[in-house]
Design an enzyme around this catalytic site. Structure first.
Site, PDB file in Angstrom:
ATOM      1  N   TYR A  69      -6.150   5.623 -13.622  1.00 20.48           N
ATOM      2  CA  TYR A  69      -6.521   5.525 -15.038  1.00 20.48           C
ATOM      3  C   TYR A  69      -6.105   6.790 -15.772  1.00 20.48           C
ATOM      4  O   TYR A  69      -5.866   7.833 -15.160  1.00 20.48           O
ATOM      5  CB  TYR A  69      -8.030   5.300 -15.188  1.00 20.48           C
ATOM      6  N   CYS A  70      -6.005   6.661 -17.090  1.00 22.32           N
ATOM      7  CA  CYS A  70      -5.761   7.826 -17.947  1.00 22.32           C
ATOM      8  C   CYS A  70      -6.464   7.574 -19.277  1.00 22.32           C
ATOM      9  O   CYS A  70      -7.282   6.670 -19.388  1.00 22.32           O
ATOM     10  CB  CYS A  70      -4.259   8.081 -18.119  1.00 22.32           C
ATOM     11  N   THR A  71      -6.143   8.359 -20.297  1.00 20.16           N
ATOM     12  CA  THR A  71      -6.873   8.278 -21.567  1.00 20.16           C
ATOM     13  C   THR A  71      -6.743   6.920 -22.249  1.00 20.16           C
ATOM     14  O   THR A  71      -7.738   6.271 -22.567  1.00 20.16           O
ATOM     15  CB  THR A  71      -6.365   9.357 -22.545  1.00 20.16           C
ATOM     16  N   ILE A  92      -9.380   4.834 -20.578  1.00 23.16           N
ATOM     17  CA  ILE A  92     -10.813   5.084 -20.747  1.00 23.16           C
ATOM     18  C   ILE A  92     -11.290   4.593 -22.119  1.00 23.16           C
ATOM     19  O   ILE A  92     -12.403   4.093 -22.260  1.00 23.16           O
ATOM     20  CB  ILE A  92     -11.116   6.594 -20.603  1.00 23.16           C
TER      21      ILE A  92
END
Ligand code: ZN
Ligand code: ZN
Length: 343
Positions: free
Chosen positions: A198-200, A227
């Site tokens: 996952y990332c932003t 996220i």
């Protein structure tokens, strides 16, 4: 034709205050082939400037990456304009949960070589062979699986203030560094483990997932919309939230609170705190975590040296900076030996 900002950030701030209108903070990206990014850039600037859009947008041959704010009353018109561009029709818009009318104060649309500085040579692997996109519910399920390795694809200063429970958070300054670290750590498990990342907002995982598949990982998953979208789905559908702390964001808010947990410490006194600031000394500008008390004691600076410089008359500060290259601390986000409690 106006192709650039005519207002300063200060003037804009005043206008936004006077208008008193709600703005939405939005981010989105799309990989697509753009033949002439310069023309596309001007097209966006003209239309979005009319709609009073503010933000930071990167355009490249490989696509678009946008972080922006738009007056709520212009949102429909903005959406309509996006839909008029074939590869942006129905693009997923990440809308921030916490609104801040001043998240952006200028409209900057820049032509870049790439939309994310990922340090990868895209010709060496198939960037379209991505991982499986999962939403919040499936993601929650996957990360409880003992066969899963959950990896945070962001940099150290981002995961420091917030990350998923049990995530591997590489202590890296760049995306490129984390790719190698993770690959080496998981070399034995390319076939049996599930690699979930996952990332932003999802954009970094688009490339990372393809890269890992190219490197031989068999089961690669990525959190769709990152996220930001996860938090929205959790709220909307009343799902269990497995994210701790704040989501670091790249606008003036710096972080969006997702859970009440404070998982980091003030870099100066060590007490629980997750507020990022930039050192007030303009020659330094170091990004670090500072509590209110330390901010007061240190005049918003990262060190005594910066505090002294910051206290000088502005003209004197300027002449001190003259001829010197801008401090590379700006780019070494949060890395400085003066920060006693930076892990
Ligand atoms: Zn402190
Ligand atoms: Zn400083």
């Amino acid at each position: 034709m106006q192709l650039y900002n005519t207002l300063s950030a200060k003037e804009r701030e005043k206008l936004i205050e006077e208008a008193g209108k709600d703005r939405l903070t939005i981010s989105f990206y799309q990989y697509a082939h753009i033949g002439n990014p310069k023309i596309f850039r001007n097209h966006l600037f003209i239309h979005w400037n009319e709609l009073d859009v503010l933000g930071r947008i990167y355009v490249a041959n490989e696509g678009i990456n946008a972080q922006l704010s738009v007056p709520a009353e212009n949102f429909e018109a903005f959406k309509k304009h996006l839909d008029s561009i074939s590869f942006l029709e129905n693009v997923r818009l990440n809308i921030a949960i916490e609104q801040d009318n001043k998240s952006f104060l200028k409209l900057k649309v820049k032509v870049r070589h790439k939309i994310v500085a990922d340090g990868l040579n895209d010709d060496t692997f198939d960037v379209t062979n991505k991982g499986i996109h999962v939403g919040a519910e499936k993601f929650n399920e996957l990360i409880e699986d003992p066969e899963t390795v959950l990896v945070d694809m962001r940099n150290h200063y981002e995961s420091e203030i917030g990350h998923f429970k049990n995530a591997v958070t590489p202590d890296v300054d760049t995306f490129r560094d984390s790719l190698d670290i993770i690959e080496n750590n998981l070399a034995e498990h390319k076939e049996d483990k599930k690699l979930v990342m996952y990332c932003t907002g999802g954009i970094r995982c688009e490339k990372a997932s393809a890269y890992y598949k190219h490197k031989g990982f068999k089961n690669v998953y990525q959190l769709e919309g990152g996220i930001i979208e996860y938090a929205r789905q959790v709220k909307d559908r009343n799902l269990e939230n497995k994210f701790l702390g704040k989501n670091f964001v790249f606008d003036h808010r710096r972080g969006e609170r997702i859970s009440e947990d404070v998982i980091s410490n003030c870099h100066q006194c060590g007490k629980p705190c997750d507020t990022h600031v930039n050192c007030a000394n303009e020659a330094c500008h170091l990004l670090f975590i500072q509590c209110k008390e330390c901010a007061e004691a240190m005049d918003d600076c990262c060190s005594l040296e910066c505090k002294e410089t910051h206290a000088l008359p502005y003209e004197e500060q300027k002449s001190l900076r003259k001829g010197k290259k801008a401090s590379n601390k700006i780019f070494k986000k949060g890395r400085s030996e003066v920060l006693k409690y930076k892990k």
